[in-house]
Design a protein around this motif. Structure first.
Motif, short mmCIF file in Angstrom:
data_model
loop_
_atom_site.label_atom_id
_atom_site.label_comp_id
_atom_site.label_asym_id
_atom_site.label_seq_id
_atom_site.Cartn_x
_atom_site.Cartn_y
_atom_site.Cartn_z
N MET A 46 0.83 -1.21 0.00
CA MET A 46 0.00 0.00 0.00
C MET A 46 0.86 1.26 0.00
SD MET A 46 -3.29 0.75 0.06
CE MET A 46 -4.16 2.31 0.27
N ASP A 47 2.04 1.20 0.62
CA ASP A 47 2.89 2.38 0.67
C ASP A 47 3.33 2.83 -0.71
OD1 ASP A 47 2.82 2.41 3.40
OD2 ASP A 47 4.77 1.46 3.68
N MET A 460 -4.10 10.72 -4.44
CA MET A 460 -5.52 10.76 -4.07
C MET A 460 -5.72 10.21 -2.66
SD MET A 460 -7.79 9.89 -7.49
CE MET A 460 -6.93 8.40 -8.01
N ALA A 461 -4.93 9.17 -2.33
CA ALA A 461 -5.07 8.56 -0.99
C ALA A 461 -4.60 9.51 0.10
CB ALA A 461 -4.28 7.26 -0.92
N LEU A 462 -3.55 10.28 -0.20
CA LEU A 462 -3.01 11.18 0.82
C LEU A 462 -3.80 12.48 0.90
CD1 LEU A 462 0.81 10.73 0.16
CD2 LEU A 462 -0.53 9.79 2.05
N GLY A 487 -13.08 11.46 -0.66
CA GLY A 487 -11.99 11.28 0.30
C GLY A 487 -11.66 12.54 1.06
N ASP A 493 -13.54 23.93 8.36
CA ASP A 493 -13.37 24.69 9.60
C ASP A 493 -14.42 25.78 9.79
OD1 ASP A 493 -11.21 23.21 10.47
OD2 ASP A 493 -9.77 24.41 9.33
N ILE A 540 -9.96 23.10 5.12
CA ILE A 540 -9.63 21.78 5.68
C ILE A 540 -8.13 21.57 5.90
CG2 ILE A 540 -11.71 20.63 4.79
CD1 ILE A 540 -9.97 19.52 2.49
N GLY A 541 -7.33 22.60 5.58
CA GLY A 541 -5.90 22.47 5.84
C GLY A 541 -5.22 21.41 5.00
N LYS A 542 -5.76 21.11 3.82
CA LYS A 542 -5.14 20.13 2.93
C LYS A 542 -5.06 20.69 1.51
CE LYS A 542 -5.97 15.61 3.34
NZ LYS A 542 -5.25 14.75 4.27
N ASP B 45 -0.96 5.22 9.15
CA ASP B 45 -0.11 4.55 8.18
C ASP B 45 -0.86 4.47 6.86
OD1 ASP B 45 -1.70 2.08 8.03
OD2 ASP B 45 -0.94 1.68 10.03
N MET B 46 -0.12 4.17 5.82
CA MET B 46 -0.68 4.18 4.47
C MET B 46 -1.72 3.06 4.31
SD MET B 46 -0.32 5.95 1.64
CE MET B 46 -0.91 5.70 -0.05
N PRO B 50 -4.36 6.58 5.22
CA PRO B 50 -3.53 7.43 4.36
C PRO B 50 -3.96 8.89 4.44
CG PRO B 50 -5.09 6.15 3.04
CD PRO B 50 -5.15 5.62 4.45
N GLY B 51 -2.98 9.77 4.48
CA GLY B 51 -3.25 11.20 4.44
C GLY B 51 -3.63 11.79 5.78
N VAL B 52 -3.84 10.94 6.78
CA VAL B 52 -4.24 11.42 8.10
C VAL B 52 -3.00 11.94 8.82
CG1 VAL B 52 -5.07 10.58 10.35
CG2 VAL B 52 -6.23 9.90 8.23
N ASP B 53 -3.17 12.97 9.66
CA ASP B 53 -2.03 13.53 10.36
C ASP B 53 -1.80 12.89 11.72
OD1 ASP B 53 -1.06 15.90 8.62
OD2 ASP B 53 -3.23 16.03 8.59
N ASP B 442 -7.17 15.39 10.27
CA ASP B 442 -6.90 15.31 8.83
C ASP B 442 -6.76 16.73 8.33
OD1 ASP B 442 -6.76 13.65 6.43
OD2 ASP B 442 -8.56 14.73 5.84
N GLY B 443 -5.52 17.18 8.11
CA GLY B 443 -5.33 18.60 7.86
C GLY B 443 -5.75 19.33 9.11
N SER B 444 -6.70 20.25 8.99
CA SER B 444 -7.14 21.00 10.17
C SER B 444 -8.46 20.50 10.72
CB SER B 444 -7.29 22.48 9.78
OG SER B 444 -8.17 22.61 8.67
N VAL B 445 -8.98 19.41 10.18
CA VAL B 445 -10.33 18.96 10.53
C VAL B 445 -10.26 17.63 11.29
CG1 VAL B 445 -12.58 18.30 9.55
CG2 VAL B 445 -11.22 20.11 8.47
N ILE B 447 -12.05 14.14 11.84
CA ILE B 447 -13.06 13.29 11.21
C ILE B 447 -13.09 11.94 11.93
CG2 ILE B 447 -12.88 14.40 8.94
CD1 ILE B 447 -11.07 12.20 8.00
N ILE B 453 -14.58 8.68 4.79
CA ILE B 453 -13.69 9.58 4.05
C ILE B 453 -12.39 8.86 3.70
CG2 ILE B 453 -12.33 11.69 4.26
CD1 ILE B 453 -14.70 12.66 6.16
N ARG B 457 -10.61 7.22 0.18
CA ARG B 457 -9.22 7.46 -0.26
C ARG B 457 -8.52 6.14 -0.56
NH1 ARG B 457 -7.03 11.34 4.35
NH2 ARG B 457 -8.67 12.89 4.16
#
Lengths: 554, 554
Positions: A46-47, A460-462, A487, A493, A540-542, B45-46, B50-53, B442-445, B447, B453, B457
């Protein structure tokens, strides 16, 4: 001095573990006749390769020199050595040589591609050899974790190369041929130019252990179980399957194989006579009628693969069979680095069912199929080559192996995929660098690893995906911009719907944009992207991936 | 008999490693007064996020009972125990108690959220206690891999609970307080109802080793280096940082810290006096002027994190510093399962540079911060509780720890996140199951993990994405369907462009579709999806994610 040269070129397997593919060439520079050793696959993750089905070495270099290829030789039937022959046979179209068990497995693969059994020629072991252009190639039996693994003696006018294939020094491998130091000393007697050598376990400092050291431990363990026993290992580790099945039988248990790859391997072993004495097995249907204390399942999925039998059993019923509190599940295997998450997920699922999981923490129930550091030194000493060329390993393994060889007074080199090495002289020398890479089998299509397709998926995943649609007639927007997201959070916010904030901001822009911008697709798209990105960043900070569709009515 | 009860409820950290959050309650059922122990994060993790902070425990249950919460207690300053206080402080709004070092780190976190330093109250260690409703809580020093780690003595009218926090039994931890069996016997003297106990290393069969066993090995190793030395470990492992820095100094090297988290930890240690004697450090700018043989970098990123100093150095220059052939890179750390790919990537990149990587294969340069199996038994024996409640572990760890406790004659229970356990009786008893989960930053949000979501992804990453656009006026298609793809091959099995085949098939459908279908958005979308999916399946052998936009002019 001859203008001919002897070259070695790894296209896969050198600088990574997996998708082995090594080329040898002999002849005038750029006109060498070629043989290929192994065409394996690697497995996606997946990575780096989400959604991909299999990974092959990029064979473009070979395809462009198709007329110079004499033959393909397969050292053994592991997926990372034979897995890609079905997908690539048509591209190369040369004979494939392998020993009987390997050929049996290979023919099953080719059959799926409509290629007949004659494409693979069954080779007899050393001292028999196969002539292929300027090469004479012999299959020299050696122990590994699958039957009929072989090193190759590759004779050329410039001298002898010994290509170890995957190996360990096991004098009692139970299934398949034992490590025979006399045989290997014998093939080395005429002098060996280069030893091209497995590097997998160069960091393991103790000598490797024999398959035969496991039998008693496993027997004892299974004797101790009173409910159902399940054991998993690599499907291709036929010796282990036999050790496990024998231990099960000794404990009065019926053996049931679950998983296609495992049944296929045992079938091939029985058909070719290397597994003539494998205990009788029962079908999953019949297993349902056997008392749990008299049943042992041998199952695929030791690496946590999501669709394999282990994962299915850990999630509930599989082929009518279901684990219960008090059952035992044995991982007679090692987790390959990178597969930990999948394996641990299964262990925890089993733990939730109350199943007792036994794994290989202590080494009691698994031994590696590869030569450890001292075993590599033994191989160096037995073969006494002019030079050692480390293969089958990541960069760190190749480098460490080269250092080890050099510390033993042998010439060596770190040659990763694409490094063509001239073996003609007294020391290995880089001849040139060839472009190599990875080919992904993605669904039914082969794509290049660098085509950007998988990169877009990872993005897209990230980052998620925003799709913007606008319709215009000339410089006149028709209706308001329409946004879809995938996604991404629905609410940002500002506590308003993200789609609505995006549409509002994009509409504001469309209303005030000049005719010049509105008539220019490129410019309009750039602006729409810029605005959507800015809004996304603040909401959304993304920074999501973006697709903009501009439709023009006429 | 009292109608009051004493309950324990893990909201995070039980059934996983990470995002620890444990609730204790005392009072009448459903009216208990509550305290919270730790509010940590887990890392994405991916494979799964994925994409989560960052990942937090889902605190909805607590938020709905905000008026019943007395206080939050933080056992120590590791991210999986303190990491989420900044994000969740506003939701709970109760005082946070922690010892000085932990409070220092916590205040830095709160500061980023504009929360003042008074939100965290600095607690003195046992025998001092904090009164919080019906609870009286004391911080009992214990050794771990970060200063001022503490177990909690939680006194209630029903009896004493001992919550170990993360711990090991280290009598010479170098930094921070030693394991003091007399102190722990002393707090246990009045009788302990429940020992809520770290389970991380329950599968490690040997007694744990002291931090002090590493100093000589590390000194010797660094003495042996003649070029630059780089060492990485957890930023928060302040004792290890000191061991490494001391060894560097002893070898005549200047010490430079790289990575914000590491500088922050050392700063906090110096400010609070727990690290008063840390050697002086130099800035990266000054490090450029130091001869390589006299320099040692201490860097973040021991787990292969992509943005940390280790990864940056492995890829090239970082803050002007660059590694070279012959430099040494020491991983004074263990790779957490799941992080192998990232760590191995860095090791191979370093290998390509000719850097000699030393890792912890042998245990010479790293010891764990958690109690091993025999150490857990020691803790059980010292505390002599009525019951042991395993925490801080995956299901397999909790289950094994419960078995260990039961084998020692103690009552136990496997209580994963959401299991409210009544500790009032003589044995632990499930009181109820509470809905729990994970919240993603996730970014600034924020979830929910199950909002769909991240699932979308992952699906885009596995399957790619097809976007279909059609425009209609009434039942009249305007122009032809327009298709965009992302993460999919451009050319399919028919050797034509995938987008064109899709557009052609969709157009065919639009041409022959009846007015009823064309006027019905839902029906039309279903049909467009069905056709696009079918075409994709036959062209590329995949089932991509699909977004359909139907625009209607009026």
């Amino acid at each position: 001095m001859s203008k001919n040269r002897l070259v070695y070129l790894p296209l896969g397997g050198a600088g990574e573990v997996g998708m082995n593919c090594y080329v040898y060439g002999y002849g005038p520079a750029d006109k060498e006749r070629l043989i290929v050793v192994d065409i394996g696959v690697a497995f996606p993750d997946m990575d780096g390769s989400p959604g991909v089905d299999l990974i092959f070495p990029d064979l473009d270099w070979l395809k462009a020199r198709k007329d110079r290829i004499e033959a393909v030789f397969i050292t053994h039937a592991h997926e990372d050595h034979i897995g890609a022959i079905g997908h690539t046979y048509a591209d190369l179209g040369v004979p494939i040589y392998a020993r009987a068990f390997t050929a049996n497995i290979g023919r099953r693969k080719l059959d799926e591609y409509g290629v007949g059994p004659k494409a693979i020629k069954t080779a007899s072991p050393w001292p028999k050899t196969v002539k292929a252009g300027p090469f004479k190639v012999g299959f020299v039996p050696i122990s590994h974790s699958i039957p009929e693994s072989s090193g190759l003696v590759i004779d050329t006018p410039t001298g002898r190369v010994v290509h170890t294939g995957d190996f360990k020094l096991d004098e009692q491998p139970l299934v398949g041929e034992a490590w025979d130091p006399d045989l290997w000393a014998d093939i080395s007697k005429p002098g060996v130019k280069a030893l091209v050598c497995d590097s997998t376990n160069v960091f393991s400092r103790e000598p490797g252990r024999s398959e035969s050291t496991l039998g008693d431990n496993i027997k004892e363990l299974i004797q101790s179980a009173d409910q159902m026993v399940v054991a998993t290992t690599f499907a291709s580790n036929v010796a282990r399957l036999k050790t496990l099945a024998d231990a099960g039988r000794a404990a009065g248990r019926s053996i049931c194989l679950l998983g296609r790859a495992m049944r296929r391997m045992v079938e091939a072993g029985v058909e070719t006579g290397v597994l003539a004495d494998f205990p009788p097995t029962i079908s999953p249907e019949d297993a349902l009628d056997v008392p749990r204390g008299n049943l042992m399942l041998l199952v695929t999925g030791s690496q946590g693969e999501r669709r394999a039998a282990s994962a299915q059993l850990a999630q509930g019923k599989y082929r009518g069979l279901k684990l219960k509190e008090g059952d035992m599940f044995l991982f007679s295997s090692k987790t390959i680095p990178g597969n930990e998450r999948g394996v641990i997920r299964i262990i925890n699922q089993l733990s939730e069912m109350g199943v007792d999981v036994v794994d290989d923490n202590s080494g009691a129930y698994h031994v590696s199929g590869h030569a450890n550091r001292p075993d590599l030194q033994t191989m160096h000493h037995v073969v006494k080559p002019q030079m050692v060329v480390p293969m089958h390993g990541e960069h760190r393994h190749l480098r460490e192996h080269a250092k080890l060889a050099e510390a033993g007074g042998l010439q060596s080199i770190v040659a990763v995929n694409g490094t063509m090495v001239d073996l003609s002289g007294n020391a290995p020398k880089v001849a040139e660098y060839v472009e190599t890479g990875r080919t992904y089998l993605d669904g039914s299509v082969q794509i290049g690893a660098l085509d950007g397709i998988v990169r877009d998926r990872i993005r897209m995943a990230l980052n998620g995906h925003i799709m913007v649609n606008v319709i215009l007639e000339g410089d006149e927007p028709i209706g308001e911009p329409w946004v879809e997201i995938k996604g991404l959070p629905e609410i940002g916010d500002s506590k308003a719907a993200l789609v609505e904030v995006l549409e509002e901001d994009l509409n504001q822009f469309m209303m005030r944009a000049g005719a010049k911008t509105l008539r220019d697709d490129d410019k309009l798209e750039d602006e729409l992207r810029r605005i959507a990105r800015k809004t996304a960043q603040s909401e959304i900070g993304k920074k999501p991936e973006m697709t903009v569709v501009i439709s023009r009515l006429n």
